[in-house]
Design an enzyme around this catalytic site. Structure first.
Site, PDB file in Angstrom:
ATOM      1  CB  VAL A 174      -3.143   3.648   1.683  1.00 31.39           C
ATOM      2  CG1 VAL A 174      -3.741   5.036   1.759  1.00 31.39           C
ATOM      3  CG2 VAL A 174      -3.219   2.934   3.017  1.00 31.39           C
ATOM      4  CB  ALA A 187      -0.908   0.017   1.227  1.00 29.28           C
ATOM      5  CB  CYS A 188       2.368   3.150  -2.108  1.00 25.29           C
ATOM      6  SG  CYS A 188       1.611   2.883  -3.733  1.00 25.29           S
ATOM      7  CG  ASN A 189       0.775   8.532  -0.500  1.00 20.20           C
ATOM      8  OD1 ASN A 189      -0.296   8.263   0.013  1.00 20.20           O
ATOM      9  ND2 ASN A 189       1.727   9.195   0.132  1.00 20.20           N
ATOM     10  CB  ALA A 190      -1.176   5.834  -6.349  1.00 16.26           C
TER      11      ALA A 190
END
Length: 100
Positions: free
Chosen positions: A39, A7-10
């Site tokens: 996320v 999961a990230c900030n894309a």
């Protein structure tokens, strides 16, 4: 097959990390499915994964994830490993959590 979700900030870095982790896993004979989502989307897929990895930028989401699915192992990447795209180290740490 174990399912790992990052999961990230894309960001672009995460997609490169996923690609590299898949190569490392294949080279080491590790059978797992690795994917990445922002996320918000990741929270909607917690029931479909065996491990959630948080990028350093979203580490503040760890307690929220634990409240949504307490039994799900969550691993927060170190900034130095994320920045260096140290996919081998990140995969090793992830697999250690899955082996516990």
């Amino acid at each position: 097959m174990k399912k790992i979700l990052i999961a990230c900030n894309a960001g672009i870095s995460t997609s490169m990390l996923v690609r590299d982790m898949r190569v490392v896993a294949q080279n080491k004979g590790v059978t797992c499915d690795i994917d990445a989502k922002d996320v918000g989307e990741a929270k909607r897929h917690l029931d479909q994964v065996d491990l959630l990895i948080l990028s350093p930028q979203v580490r503040h989401e760890e307690s929220i994830i634990h409240s949504l699915k307490p039994e799900l192992p969550v691993y927060v990447m170190e900034m130095k490993d994320y920045g260096a795209l140290n996919s081998s180290k990140i995969l090793e740490n992830a697999m250690n959590l899955l082996d516990d």
